[in-house]
Design a protein around this motif. Structure first.
Motif, PDB file in Angstrom:
ATOM      1  N   PRO A  53       0.814  -1.029  -0.477  1.00  0.00           N
ATOM      2  CA  PRO A  53       0.154  -0.439  -0.207  1.00  0.00           C
ATOM      3  C   PRO A  53       1.295   1.224  -0.209  1.00  0.00           C
ATOM      4  N   GLN A  54       2.277   1.424  -0.151  1.00  0.00           N
ATOM      5  CA  GLN A  54       3.222   2.829   0.242  1.00  0.00           C
ATOM      6  C   GLN A  54       4.083   2.561  -0.716  1.00  0.00           C
ATOM      7  N   LEU A  55       3.898   1.437  -1.463  1.00  0.00           N
ATOM      8  CA  LEU A  55       4.571   1.517  -2.524  1.00  0.00           C
ATOM      9  C   LEU A  55       3.893   1.357  -4.281  1.00  0.00           C
ATOM     10  N   ARG A  56       2.979   0.681  -4.608  1.00  0.00           N
ATOM     11  CA  ARG A  56       1.820   1.108  -5.114  1.00  0.00           C
ATOM     12  C   ARG A  56       1.424   2.513  -6.289  1.00  0.00           C
ATOM     13  N   GLY A  57       1.675   2.539  -7.589  1.00  0.00           N
ATOM     14  CA  GLY A  57       1.261   2.940  -8.298  1.00  0.00           C
ATOM     15  C   GLY A  57       2.651   4.496  -7.880  1.00  0.00           C
ATOM     16  N   VAL A 240      13.200   7.008   1.666  1.00  0.00           N
ATOM     17  CA  VAL A 240      12.977   5.589   1.808  1.00  0.00           C
ATOM     18  C   VAL A 240      11.886   5.251   2.046  1.00  0.00           C
ATOM     19  N   ALA A 241      11.041   4.290   1.553  1.00  0.00           N
ATOM     20  CA  ALA A 241       9.878   3.818   1.013  1.00  0.00           C
ATOM     21  C   ALA A 241       9.883   3.094   2.990  1.00  0.00           C
ATOM     22  N   PRO A 242       8.145   3.219   3.511  1.00  0.00           N
ATOM     23  CA  PRO A 242       8.214   2.907   4.323  1.00  0.00           C
ATOM     24  C   PRO A 242       8.507   1.044   4.914  1.00  0.00           C
ATOM     25  N   LEU A 243       8.814   0.338   5.633  1.00  0.00           N
ATOM     26  CA  LEU A 243       9.254  -1.151   5.806  1.00  0.00           C
ATOM     27  C   LEU A 243      10.970  -1.377   4.648  1.00  0.00           C
TER      28      LEU A 243
END
Length: 309
Positions: A53-57, A240-243
């Motif tokens: 959900p934090q990466l899509r799109g 940096v992306a979450p997780l």
């Protein structure tokens, strides 16, 4: 390459091949074990329901370490032709042409990125449907040294100011030295407007605490003060992306936390690793936060009133 050097991992309808799964990407550190390519794939599969959900799109920049920390680092923006056709790409305009970024929309893509030794995923703050209009605003709390107490204090001050502006926000350890404060936006403002607002918030806070906080871009001008970095709030910049895993010994993870966890004396920027970050994220520290996307107009009026009082 022998069959022993390839592991096949299922992800829905896809079968993703992970080559050299025993290759050590990140060495052990303290109580944290080393992280192999196979470990990274396992982590991505486990974290996928929370990461996606934090990466899509979102266009990604991939930080790749194919030979581990001791080898060369590659910051990859353009998607190679060799990537599977089922991986989403997006053409993004740049000066003199375009860049074809990878977009991570599913677990199979996360697994392929692990196979490519993409240790750290850096995401855009906007999505493919409106690349010039971010739906996140990020403040990076960057200490002069490895002084987490200064980060903790700055987070409390920033959180209080954002609360006065009635903007929801989430906290995230960076897996490096500091914290990110992430504000959900409605995606109706362009990057220039968001960056100007973030700069004014940071300037207001630094002006109220000039001995502890600074917005000086040059390190030589900061002294031992914590840097309120808003520079990533710009077109084609990434955070940096979450997780995501950080390329450091022990495989620390950029991990969402609740504001109440600031009071935990055990908290530090590298508190969670691939061994326990998913458990922390499953506790729901951002529940009800990132869905509360705000326009900046009312917050801008409140900020201007504060600055003029």
């Amino acid at each position: 390459m022998s069959d022993e050097d390839v592991r096949t991992v299922r992800a829905g309808r896809r079968a993703v091949r992970v080559h050299r799964p025993g290759k050590v990407l990140l060495p052990a550190h303290g109580d944290a074990e080393e992280c192999t390519k196979g470990d990274l794939a396992d982590y991505h599969r486990s974290a996928a329901p929370l990461m996606l959900p934090q990466l899509r799109g979102r266009p990604l920049m991939l930080e790749r370490h194919p030979d581990g920390l001791d080898g060369p680092r590659f910051m990859q923006k353009n998607t190679p032709d060799s990537y599977p056709e089922w991986i989403t790409r997006v053409e993004v305009a740049k000066e003199g042409g375009t860049v074809r970024h990878t977009v991570c929309d599913d677990t199979a893509t996360l697994l392929h990125l692990a196979d490519q030794a993409a240790v750290t995923l850096h995401r855009w703050l906007s999505r493919t449907g409106g690349l010039d209009r971010p739906d996140r605003m990020v403040f990076d709390l960057d200490p002069a040294g490895d002084d987490f107490e200064a980060v903790r204090e700055a987070a409390r001050l920033l959180g209080a100011l954002l609360g006065e502006l009635r903007l929801p926000s989430g906290l995230m350890t960076t897996g490096s030295r500091g914290l990110h404060v992430v504000v959900p936006l409605n995606g109706h403002h362009d990057f220039d407007e968001v960056r100007a607002f973030a700069r004014d918030v940071a300037d207001t806070l630094a002006g109220a605490h000039p001995g502890r906080l600074t917005t000086a871009a040059r390190k030589k001008d900061r002294g031992d003060r914590l840097y309120l970095d808003i520079a990533r709030n710009a077109y084609a910049q990434t955070v940096v992306a979450p997780l995501t895993v950080r390329a450091r010994p022990g495989a620390p993870v950029a991990t969402p936390i609740a504001w109440s966890q600031l009071d935990d004396p055990a908290l530090h920027a590298r508190r969670w690793t691939v061994a326990d970050a998913v458990g922390q994220a499953r506790s729901g520290p951002w529940d009800g936060v990132m869905s509360r996307r705000r326009a900046l107009g009312p917050a801008r009026r409140r900020l201007d009133a504060l600055r003029s009082s």
